[in-house]
Design an enzyme around this catalytic site. Structure first.
Site, PDB file in Angstrom:
ATOM      1  CG  HIS A   6     -20.764  17.433  12.586  1.00 43.65           C
ATOM      2  ND1 HIS A   6     -20.527  18.458  13.473  1.00 43.65           N
ATOM      3  CD2 HIS A   6     -19.952  17.668  11.528  1.00 43.65           C
ATOM      4  CE1 HIS A   6     -19.604  19.275  12.974  1.00 43.65           C
ATOM      5  NE2 HIS A   6     -19.247  18.816  11.788  1.00 43.65           N
ATOM      6  CG  ASP A  31     -16.454  17.789   8.430  1.00 42.88           C
ATOM      7  OD1 ASP A  31     -16.988  17.617   9.546  1.00 42.88           O
ATOM      8  OD2 ASP A  31     -15.964  18.870   8.069  1.00 42.88           O
ATOM      9  CG  ASN A  45     -20.080  20.060  16.943  1.00 44.57           C
ATOM     10  OD1 ASN A  45     -19.933  18.849  16.827  1.00 44.57           O
ATOM     11  ND2 ASN A  45     -20.359  20.841  15.920  1.00 44.57           N
TER      12      ASN A  45
END
Length: 431
Positions: A72, A318, A104
């Site tokens: 992210h 991640d 996102n």
């Protein structure tokens, strides 16, 4: 300026050229880099330009640059968590030369314009000296909301790495249409199998440990029922699917069966799930709150075995940055995830290469470099003469203190803050 790395152990992931024929049986040798390329590999290099920078590599490991499947970034929309620049700095500090960035953000990377804006912004920053390549995932659905399928063909043509909503798809009809639409595109679809209704509001893997700690449980079937349905769809419509965030022993068995049936699937496990299990939750540290939650000891052992025997193709970072204010809350309301780009290699090395079960250095490196490339359909970097120098030099002997001040990430949500760890990336070269 040329760089000469002296007497490092050269990790031979190809298993044919480098270590055996160029540096000998002990795998130790010199590597000369010039103008971004590997120009020589030999047991000893004595002929090099006068202005060459010399790095003493004794006791260190030199391998292809690490590749992260998915992480992210806060930019755009949440720059206080992480920016493109800070993400690159954290990646380089951890030995990563390529990072897949989840879509996102705010707004989501769900259009050709968003993919091109991502590329344009990062292309400008490559020219200012940042060399780590950030690769944009695009959303499967518009806005990543799981409701309306995106224009995947246009996004693929624009240069999207692949497609993922980075959150579970809950509509089986949409999933079937996705596989039909994406099959001819030959781009990876990354899907996180999770039945949200079964997961409910749980925050820890359902277990004796969670019960004793008073933490709401998530049963393993929240993952495995969704995974079974996904595999049935792939058997009918064989599109390229990457299974994200595998966290249960039963999932490893299901993926093993799917591969035996030659379904076109790959799989990854988040690195925290290889190091922690439910026994570690007694600290109630919000940095141990993950989604999916860390598994039971049996889950962890199955995941470790899955990586060792190749059923799990890759270890994903991640990397999930959150600000101090967001993360300074109780465990059960903490945002899921933790940072990891700077910490994964040394801690995985410390746990598995230096610890038990004993992995060979090449096994760990493969799961962090070649494995991710294979999952994404990318050409891996090669430690061979004539190839671009996309390399990582790692010293497993260096001890250092993890602190807010010495982390390159803007966020510090990790259980290792203020702890001493062993192993540090000495240098990263990216093409």
């Amino acid at each position: 300026m040329p760089t000469l790395i002296k007497q490092a152990y050269i990790l031979d992931l190809m298993g044919d050229l480098t270590t055996q024929s160029l540096v000998g049986a002990d795998g130790v040798g010199d590597v000369l880099i010039d103008k971004g390329n590997i120009v020589a590999i030999a047991p000893v290099i004595s002929d090099f330009p006068l202005d060459t920078e010399i790095l003493a590599g004794h006791g260190q490991f030199l391998g292809p640059g690490l590749v992260d499947l998915y992480s992210h970034c806060g930019e755009p929309g949440y720059e206080s968590r992480e920016t493109y620049d800070s993400l690159k700095q954290a990646a380089a500090a951890g030995g990563f030369t390529r990072v897949g960035v989840l879509p996102n953000t705010l707004p989501a990377v769900d259009s050709v314009a968003a993919v091109k804006a991502f590329q344009k912004t990062n292309q400008k920053r490559y020219q200012t000296g940042h060399t780590v390549r950030l690769l944009p995932w695009a959303t499967i659905t518009i806005g990543g909301k799981g409701e309306q399928l995106n224009e995947l063909a246009e996004l693929a043509e624009a240069g999207a790495l692949g497609f993922t909503d980075s959150s579970p798809l809950t509509n089986p009809v949409l999933l079937r249409r996705l596989l039909e639409y994406a099959q001819p595109l030959q781009k990876t679809i990354a899907i996180w199998p999770c039945d949200l209704a079964l997961a409910g509001n749980g925050v820890a893997r359902e277990s004796v440990d969670a019960l004793q700690l008073g933490l709401r449980g998530v049963n393993a079937i929240a993952e495995t029922t969704a995974l079974t349905a996904l595999l049935e769809c792939i058997a009918e419509i064989p599109a390229l699917v990457h299974i994200m965030r595998v966290s249960t022993a039963r999932s490893v068995d299901l993926i093993r069966q799917a591969k035996a049936q030659e379904l076109p699937v790959s799989a990854s496990v988040p690195w925290h799930h290889l190091i922690f299990d439910t026994r570690d939750l007694n600290s109630y540290s919000p940095d141990l709150r993950h989604d999916p939650p860390v598994g039971t000891p049996a889950d962890r052992e199955a995941l470790i075995t899955g990586v060792m025997d190749g059923v799990i193709d890759a270890i994903a970072i991640d990397h999930s940055p959150y600000t101090y204010e967001e993360n300074t809350v109780a465990f059960d309301v903490a945002p899921a995830g933790a940072i990891g780009l700077e910490l994964a290699l040394p801690l995985l090395w410390q746990t598995f290469v230096a610890g038990e079960p004993q992995w060979q250095p090449e096994q760990l490196w493969h799961a962090l470099s070649y494995g991710p490339c294979q999952c994404l359909g990318l050409a891996p970097s090669a430690l061979q003469v004539g190839e671009a120098a996309e390399l990582t030099l790692f010293d497993p002997r260096i001890g250092w203190q993890v602190s807010v001040k010495n982390l390159k990430s803007l966020s510090s949500n990790t259980p290792w803050v203020d702890q001493a760890i062993k192993g540090k990336v000495v240098a990263t070269w990216a093409s």
